[in-house]
Design an enzyme around this catalytic site. Structure first.
Site, mmCIF file in Angstrom:
data_model
loop_
_atom_site.group_PDB
_atom_site.id
_atom_site.type_symbol
_atom_site.label_atom_id
_atom_site.label_comp_id
_atom_site.label_asym_id
_atom_site.label_seq_id
_atom_site.Cartn_x
_atom_site.Cartn_y
_atom_site.Cartn_z
ATOM 1 N N CYS A 1 -2.785 3.643 -6.828
ATOM 2 C CA CYS A 1 -2.267 3.265 -5.504
ATOM 3 C C CYS A 1 -2.471 4.366 -4.465
ATOM 4 O O CYS A 1 -2.028 5.498 -4.644
ATOM 5 C CB CYS A 1 -0.781 2.916 -5.610
ATOM 6 S SG CYS A 1 -0.032 2.494 -4.020
ATOM 7 N N ARG B 1 1.076 5.645 -1.830
ATOM 8 C CA ARG B 1 2.279 6.208 -2.445
ATOM 9 C C ARG B 1 3.089 7.148 -1.567
ATOM 10 O O ARG B 1 4.175 7.570 -1.963
ATOM 11 C CB ARG B 1 1.906 6.911 -3.759
ATOM 12 C CG ARG B 1 1.601 5.936 -4.865
ATOM 13 C CD ARG B 1 1.208 6.662 -6.135
ATOM 14 N NE ARG B 1 -0.197 7.056 -6.136
ATOM 15 C CZ ARG B 1 -0.709 7.964 -6.953
ATOM 16 N NH1 ARG B 1 0.078 8.607 -7.800
ATOM 17 N NH2 ARG B 1 -2.004 8.243 -6.917
ATOM 18 N N TRP C 1 2.225 -3.302 1.682
ATOM 19 C CA TRP C 1 1.449 -4.097 2.636
ATOM 20 C C TRP C 1 -0.015 -3.921 2.291
ATOM 21 O O TRP C 1 -0.383 -3.053 1.489
ATOM 22 C CB TRP C 1 1.730 -3.661 4.077
ATOM 23 C CG TRP C 1 1.658 -2.183 4.279
ATOM 24 C CD1 TRP C 1 0.528 -1.411 4.403
ATOM 25 C CD2 TRP C 1 2.770 -1.280 4.329
ATOM 26 N NE1 TRP C 1 0.873 -0.088 4.536
ATOM 27 C CE2 TRP C 1 2.233 0.016 4.507
ATOM 28 C CE3 TRP C 1 4.167 -1.442 4.272
ATOM 29 C CZ2 TRP C 1 3.048 1.152 4.608
ATOM 30 C CZ3 TRP C 1 4.966 -0.314 4.373
ATOM 31 C CH2 TRP C 1 4.415 0.968 4.536
ATOM 32 N N GLU D 1 -8.918 -4.314 0.996
ATOM 33 C CA GLU D 1 -8.606 -5.180 -0.161
ATOM 34 C C GLU D 1 -9.026 -6.616 0.152
ATOM 35 O O GLU D 1 -9.505 -7.338 -0.711
ATOM 36 C CB GLU D 1 -7.104 -5.154 -0.471
ATOM 37 C CG GLU D 1 -6.581 -3.789 -0.882
ATOM 38 C CD GLU D 1 -5.105 -3.865 -1.234
ATOM 39 O OE1 GLU D 1 -4.263 -3.677 -0.325
ATOM 40 O OE2 GLU D 1 -4.788 -4.142 -2.410
HETATM 41 N N1 ARG Z 1 -5.801 -5.850 -4.336
HETATM 42 C C1 ARG Z 1 -4.848 -6.920 -4.401
HETATM 43 C C2 ARG Z 1 -5.252 -8.030 -3.436
HETATM 44 O O1 ARG Z 1 -6.193 -7.872 -2.726
HETATM 45 C C3 ARG Z 1 -3.446 -6.457 -4.059
HETATM 46 C C4 ARG Z 1 -2.930 -5.285 -4.876
HETATM 47 C C5 ARG Z 1 -1.743 -4.585 -4.241
HETATM 48 N N2 ARG Z 1 -2.062 -4.117 -2.928
HETATM 49 C C6 ARG Z 1 -1.191 -3.502 -2.087
HETATM 50 N N3 ARG Z 1 -1.627 -3.182 -0.902
HETATM 51 N N4 ARG Z 1 0.029 -3.247 -2.429
HETATM 52 O O2 ARG Z 1 -4.634 -9.053 -3.329
#
Ligand code: ARG
Length: 370
Positions: free
Chosen positions: A70, A73, A245, A250
């Site tokens: 992560c 953090r 968030w 991602e």
């Molecule tokens: N990578 C995952 C997604 O795209 C989410 C994982 C957690 N991500 C976060 N920003 N807390 O759906």
């Protein structure tokens, strides 16, 4: 007085955690000793022990602090921990999950939350317990049609089949939100549709290429990982959904871009008027950047919390610094911390990290479906 032996195998993990926890929370040595004695007693008589709310709260925060994959953090100490260990009925569990979605979403001002359901029982060696079957509480279905083409999120194919077998029916759009599926320890799974009023989604539009908007792409506001286990001081919580968030990449560089996910790079390139015949023109790279611009811009304009990867990498640097000044060294997994877009423009790319696993921790567990 001579010290008695503490042969219970869980005592080592328990005492290590309780000691760390009480030191970090500034509790006295007397308090610590009294607590350790009561943990020993509970272990001896019941084979397990129960965390206090303070221990659960700090333990969950430490599990985030120890999450090597992560990048977010820096904010570990701001986690809101909801103690749902008392939940004993399916209706109450659904209510707790709905409430998590609502509080975490915050109308767009996303707040990190974790809801912790009852731990594995002392005699549960097969690790059957309360389990959430969804990978994330909110995610889109994926359907495979006869001709092999896929509608929706290919990452959800298997879980969507499970939902269909349980009797759920989706509308068949590329963005059908899957139902919540979970089972209480020793019981059959149940499913609940998430009330529409709780779902916050963002239409993805590009500020300069309106042709992209026609595709009707959207994504949900809050990623709430719900299939990982949480271990604190030797106690295993198999249902403990948590969220932060989104970092833009991602969605923009993976969920919407990967060929095995929504695969939208050709569509983005087309909206930009790029020629896509030759790799040499770097059309994929150009489309990737603009897809990520669209994601960040759309979330911002909708008032939904999101962070770009440059800012997130800087925040991670502050986390590393904080850890160092607290006498710890931040652990991390380089291959996950480094963003999938312009990696070498962030300091993370040029650093090395020790991928040591510490407890408390989040961990992958077996498929919830037996
Ligand atoms: N990578 C995952 C997604 O795209 C989410 C994982 C957690 N991500 C976060 N920003 N807390 O759906």
């Amino acid at each position: 007085m001579k010290h008695v032996l503490h042969p219970h195998p869980q005592y080592r993990d328990a005492s290590e955690f309780i000691t760390l926890c009480y030191r970090e929370l500034g509790k006295s040595e007397v308090e610590l000793d009294m607590r350790l004695a009561s943990v020993r007693e509970q272990l001896a008589s019941t084979g397990t022990y129960e965390h206090t709310v303070d221990e659960l709260t700090h333990g969950a925060k430490l599990a985030w602090r120890n999450s090597n994959k992560c990048i977010g953090r820096l904010f570990w100490d701001t986690l809101s921990v909801v103690d749902a260990r008392g939940v004993q009925t399916e209706a109450d569990m659904a209510e707790a999950l709905f409430s998590h979605i609502e509080s975490a979403t915050g109308g767009g001002v996303i707040r990190p939350f974790i809801t912790v359901f009852a731990p594995l029982a002392a005699n549960d060696t097969a690790a059957r317990g309360n389990r959430i079957w969804n990978h994330q509480l909110i995610r889109y279905a994926g359907y495979e049609s006869e001709d092999g083409s896929i509608i929706g999120d290919p990452a959800s194919l298997a879980f969507t089949r499970v939902c269909l077998e349980l009797g759920w029916r989706g509308e068949g759009t590329p963005f059908d939100v899957l139902p919540l599926v979970f089972n209480l320890a020793g019981r059959e799974p149940v499913w609940f549709d998430i009330p529409k009023s709780l779902l916050l989604e963002v239409q993805i539009r590009h500020p300069e290429y309106p042709a992209f908007d026609e595709l009707g792409i959207k994504w949900y506001a809050v990623p709430i990982v719900s299939d990982m286990g949480l271990e604190i001081g030797g106690i295993h919580y198999p249902a403990a959904p948590f969220n932060g968030w989104y970092m833009g990449t991602e969605i923009g560089a993976r969920n919407l871009a990967d060929e095995r996910r929504y695969g939208l790079l050709p569509a983005m390139a087309h909206a930009m008027g790029l020629e896509t015949a030759r790799d040499f023109t770097l059309w994929k790279d150009r489309a990737l950047v603009e897809l990520n611009v669209a994601v960040l811009d759309s979330y911002r304009k909708s008032g939904v919390t999101i962070v770009d990867h440059h800012t997130a990498a800087q925040q991670f640097g502050r986390f590393e610094k904080n850890e160092r000044s607290s006498g710890r060294e931040a652990t991390g997994r380089w291959s996950w911390l480094v963003p999938p877009l312009s990696p070498a423009t962030t300091p993370i790319f040029h650093n090395r990290y020790k991928d040591d696993e510490r407890s408390p921790r989040f961990y992958y567990q077996n498929d919830a479906k037996p």
